[in-house]
Design a protein around this motif. Structure first.
Motif, PDB file in Angstrom:
ATOM      1  N   GLY A 185     -43.088  28.167  58.364  1.00 48.24           N
ATOM      2  CA  GLY A 185     -42.497  29.406  57.872  1.00 48.24           C
ATOM      3  C   GLY A 185     -43.254  30.061  56.735  1.00 48.24           C
ATOM      4  N   CYS A 186     -44.481  29.622  56.473  1.00 49.56           N
ATOM      5  CA  CYS A 186     -45.268  30.185  55.378  1.00 49.56           C
ATOM      6  C   CYS A 186     -45.957  31.475  55.802  1.00 49.56           C
ATOM      7  CB  CYS A 186     -46.327  29.190  54.911  1.00 49.56           C
ATOM      8  SG  CYS A 186     -45.687  27.746  54.064  1.00 49.56           S
ATOM      9  N   ASP A 187     -46.082  32.400  54.848  1.00 51.24           N
ATOM     10  CA  ASP A 187     -46.928  33.580  55.011  1.00 51.24           C
ATOM     11  C   ASP A 187     -48.337  33.141  54.610  1.00 51.24           C
ATOM     12  OD1 ASP A 187     -48.217  35.983  55.020  1.00 51.24           O
ATOM     13  OD2 ASP A 187     -47.105  36.835  53.318  1.00 51.24           O
ATOM     14  N   VAL A 188     -49.223  32.973  55.564  1.00 50.04           N
ATOM     15  CA  VAL A 188     -50.538  32.379  55.286  1.00 50.04           C
ATOM     16  C   VAL A 188     -51.659  33.255  55.843  1.00 50.04           C
ATOM     17  CG1 VAL A 188     -50.407  30.941  57.374  1.00 50.04           C
ATOM     18  CG2 VAL A 188     -51.945  30.284  55.512  1.00 50.04           C
ATOM     19  N   THR A 189     -52.763  33.303  55.108  1.00 51.88           N
ATOM     20  CA  THR A 189     -53.939  34.085  55.501  1.00 51.88           C
ATOM     21  C   THR A 189     -55.163  33.187  55.535  1.00 51.88           C
ATOM     22  OG1 THR A 189     -53.070  36.128  54.536  1.00 51.88           O
ATOM     23  CG2 THR A 189     -55.441  36.013  54.888  1.00 51.88           C
ATOM     24  N   ASP A 190     -55.944  33.344  56.579  1.00 50.33           N
ATOM     25  CA  ASP A 190     -57.226  32.635  56.715  1.00 50.33           C
ATOM     26  C   ASP A 190     -58.309  33.496  56.063  1.00 50.33           C
ATOM     27  OD1 ASP A 190     -59.486  31.288  57.450  1.00 50.33           O
ATOM     28  OD2 ASP A 190     -59.130  31.366  59.606  1.00 50.33           O
ATOM     29  N   VAL A 191     -58.827  33.042  54.922  1.00 56.15           N
ATOM     30  CA  VAL A 191     -59.844  33.796  54.190  1.00 56.15           C
ATOM     31  C   VAL A 191     -61.219  33.390  54.718  1.00 56.15           C
ATOM     32  CG1 VAL A 191     -60.799  34.366  51.933  1.00 56.15           C
ATOM     33  CG2 VAL A 191     -58.356  33.826  52.162  1.00 56.15           C
ATOM     34  N   ARG A 192     -61.921  34.343  55.313  1.00 55.98           N
ATOM     35  CA  ARG A 192     -63.236  34.055  55.883  1.00 55.98           C
ATOM     36  C   ARG A 192     -64.332  34.394  54.874  1.00 55.98           C
ATOM     37  NH1 ARG A 192     -63.568  33.589  61.553  1.00 55.98           N
ATOM     38  NH2 ARG A 192     -61.508  33.577  62.550  1.00 55.98           N
ATOM     39  N   LEU A 193     -64.958  33.364  54.352  1.00 52.86           N
ATOM     40  CA  LEU A 193     -66.035  33.537  53.386  1.00 52.86           C
ATOM     41  C   LEU A 193     -67.387  33.264  54.029  1.00 52.86           C
ATOM     42  CD1 LEU A 193     -64.418  31.633  50.360  1.00 52.86           C
ATOM     43  CD2 LEU A 193     -64.396  34.098  50.788  1.00 52.86           C
ATOM     44  N   GLU A 194     -68.413  33.869  53.496  1.00 51.17           N
ATOM     45  CA  GLU A 194     -69.769  33.642  54.007  1.00 51.17           C
ATOM     46  C   GLU A 194     -70.444  32.454  53.327  1.00 51.17           C
ATOM     47  OE1 GLU A 194     -72.022  37.207  53.716  1.00 51.17           O
ATOM     48  OE2 GLU A 194     -70.756  38.319  55.138  1.00 51.17           O
ATOM     49  N   LYS A 195     -69.891  32.013  52.194  1.00 53.22           N
ATOM     50  CA  LYS A 195     -70.416  30.865  51.455  1.00 53.22           C
ATOM     51  C   LYS A 195     -69.260  29.986  51.013  1.00 53.22           C
ATOM     52  CE  LYS A 195     -72.557  33.467  48.430  1.00 53.22           C
ATOM     53  NZ  LYS A 195     -73.410  33.904  47.287  1.00 53.22           N
ATOM     54  N   ASP A 196     -69.576  28.746  50.643  1.00 56.77           N
ATOM     55  CA  ASP A 196     -68.552  27.887  50.052  1.00 56.77           C
ATOM     56  C   ASP A 196     -67.936  28.608  48.848  1.00 56.77           C
ATOM     57  OD1 ASP A 196     -69.537  26.134  51.873  1.00 56.77           O
ATOM     58  OD2 ASP A 196     -70.121  24.581  50.440  1.00 56.77           O
ATOM     59  N   PRO A 197     -66.625  28.479  48.643  1.00 54.46           N
ATOM     60  CA  PRO A 197     -66.001  29.175  47.505  1.00 54.46           C
ATOM     61  C   PRO A 197     -66.674  28.895  46.173  1.00 54.46           C
ATOM     62  CG  PRO A 197     -64.325  28.277  48.957  1.00 54.46           C
ATOM     63  CD  PRO A 197     -65.636  27.760  49.466  1.00 54.46           C
ATOM     64  N   LYS A 198     -67.163  27.676  45.977  1.00 53.60           N
ATOM     65  CA  LYS A 198     -67.771  27.332  44.690  1.00 53.60           C
ATOM     66  C   LYS A 198     -69.085  28.070  44.441  1.00 53.60           C
ATOM     67  CE  LYS A 198     -69.762  23.028  46.574  1.00 53.60           C
ATOM     68  NZ  LYS A 198     -68.884  22.933  47.764  1.00 53.60           N
ATOM     69  N   LEU A 199     -69.677  28.635  45.495  1.00 58.17           N
ATOM     70  CA  LEU A 199     -70.958  29.331  45.374  1.00 58.17           C
ATOM     71  C   LEU A 199     -70.797  30.845  45.337  1.00 58.17           C
ATOM     72  CD1 LEU A 199     -73.119  27.178  47.822  1.00 58.17           C
ATOM     73  CD2 LEU A 199     -72.895  26.960  45.335  1.00 58.17           C
ATOM     74  N   VAL A 200     -69.564  31.331  45.385  1.00 57.20           N
ATOM     75  CA  VAL A 200     -69.290  32.765  45.321  1.00 57.20           C
ATOM     76  C   VAL A 200     -69.057  33.149  43.867  1.00 57.20           C
ATOM     77  CG1 VAL A 200     -67.806  34.643  46.125  1.00 57.20           C
ATOM     78  CG2 VAL A 200     -68.249  32.681  47.621  1.00 57.20           C
ATOM     79  N   PHE A 201     -69.650  34.260  43.421  1.00 58.69           N
ATOM     80  CA  PHE A 201     -69.422  34.731  42.058  1.00 58.69           C
ATOM     81  C   PHE A 201     -67.925  34.922  41.823  1.00 58.69           C
ATOM     82  CE2 PHE A 201     -73.861  36.378  42.562  1.00 58.69           C
ATOM     83  CZ  PHE A 201     -74.421  35.628  41.533  1.00 58.69           C
ATOM     84  N   THR A 202     -67.474  34.606  40.628  1.00 61.39           N
ATOM     85  CA  THR A 202     -66.040  34.617  40.340  1.00 61.39           C
ATOM     86  C   THR A 202     -65.406  35.973  40.613  1.00 61.39           C
ATOM     87  OG1 THR A 202     -66.452  32.962  38.600  1.00 61.39           O
ATOM     88  CG2 THR A 202     -64.308  34.066  38.597  1.00 61.39           C
ATOM     89  N   ASP A 203     -66.046  37.062  40.161  1.00 59.86           N
ATOM     90  CA  ASP A 203     -65.484  38.396  40.385  1.00 59.86           C
ATOM     91  C   ASP A 203     -65.418  38.716  41.869  1.00 59.86           C
ATOM     92  OD1 ASP A 203     -65.219  38.702  37.688  1.00 59.86           O
ATOM     93  OD2 ASP A 203     -66.985  39.980  37.441  1.00 59.86           O
TER      94      ASP A 203
END
Length: 212
Positions: A185-203
Motif C-alpha cells: 500500500g505504499c506510494d513508491v517511485t523508482d528513481v532511475r539514476l545514471e550513476k550510483d547515488p554516492k557519485l551524484v553531486f548533492t545538488d
C-alpha cells in the motif's frame, strides 16, 4: 620492492581473515584523524563529495591492518555499533567486508526520521541522500528489502523513493522492491539514476529526487 608488496599483501589477507570472523564490535585500531589516512582512503570518500566535516559525521575511520576504510552503523539504543562495512582501497576482492550478523532487523538510516525516505544499496549512498538535507537515506545493505526497512517505510505517510545503482542487478532489484512496497500500500517511485547515488553531486541528487 616485489618482496615488500608480497609481504603487504599477506598482511592484508591475514587482517581480512580476522575481520571476517569478528562480530559487530568495531575493528581496531582506528585512525580517525583524516590527515593520517593514506591518500587512496581519503580519495574514495572525497570522490563521493564528502569533506572533512561530513567524514567526521559519518564516523568513518581507517583500519591500518587491513588497509580498509570502515563505515560504522550506530543503530543500537546505547549508540554502539550494530554493523559495519570495511571497504578496500585497492583492487582486492571482496571489495567490502562486514560482520556475520542478522541484517533483517537492522535499520541503517541517515537523516531526520520525519523526512521522505529514499532506499539505496549501500551506506555511503544513503549518507549522500541525507546530505541533501531534504531526504532520509536508508541503506538496504544489498539489493533485498528487509522486514525492518519495509516496516519503517510503511510508517511514512507520503512517497517512498527507491534509488538503487543503475547496473543490471540494481535495476532488477529496484523493480522488485517497488512491486513489494506497492503491494503493502505504499506510494513508491523508482528513481532511475545514471550513476550510483554516492557519485551524484548533492545538488543534482536533490533535484532528481524532487522530480521523482
Amino acid at each position: 620492492t616485489l618482496a615488500d608488496k608480497l609481504a603487504r599483501g599477506r598482511a592484508h589477507s591475514s587482517a581480512d581473515s580476522t575481520l571476517r570472523t569478528s562480530g559487530a564490535q568495531l575493528p581496531t585500531p582506528m585512525v580517525t584523524a583524516l590527515d593520517d589516512w593514506p591518500a587512496p582512503a581519503r580519495l574514495w570518500l572525497h570522490k563521493a563529495g564528502l569533506g572533512r566535516s561530513e567524514i567526521g559525521e559519518l564516523g568513518a575511520y581507517y583500519h591500518p591492518p587491513s588497509d580498509r576504510v570502515v563505515l560504522p552503523v550506530l543503530a543500537r539504543p546505547d549508540g554502539t555499533a550494530a554493523f559495519w562495512q570495511a571497504r578496500a582501497v585497492d583492487t582486492r576482492q571482496p571489495k567490502y567486508l562486514s560482520p556475520s550478523v542478522d541484517k533483517g532487523s537492522l535499520l541503517a538510516s541517515y537523516g531526520r526520521p520525519d523526512l521522505p525516505p529514499v532506499l539505496t544499496e549501500d551506506l555511503l549512498s544513503a549518507f549522500k541522500v541525507a546530505m541533501t538535507g531534504k531526504y532520509r537515506g536508508i541503506a538496504l545493505l544489498g539489493t533485498r528489502l528487509s522486514s525492518a526497512v519495509a516496516r519503517e517505510v510503511m510508517r511514512y505517510p507520503g512517497r517512498v523513493r527507491v534509488a538503487l545503482d543503475p547496473d543490471k542487478a540494481g535495476r532488477a532489484a529496484s523493480a522488485k522492491i517497488c512491486k513489494q512496497l506497492r503491494a503493502y500500500g505504499c506510494d513508491v517511485t523508482d528513481v532511475r539514476l545514471e550513476k550510483d547515488p554516492k557519485l551524484v553531486f548533492t545538488d543534482e541528487l536533490s533535484t532528481l529526487l524532487d522530480a521523482s
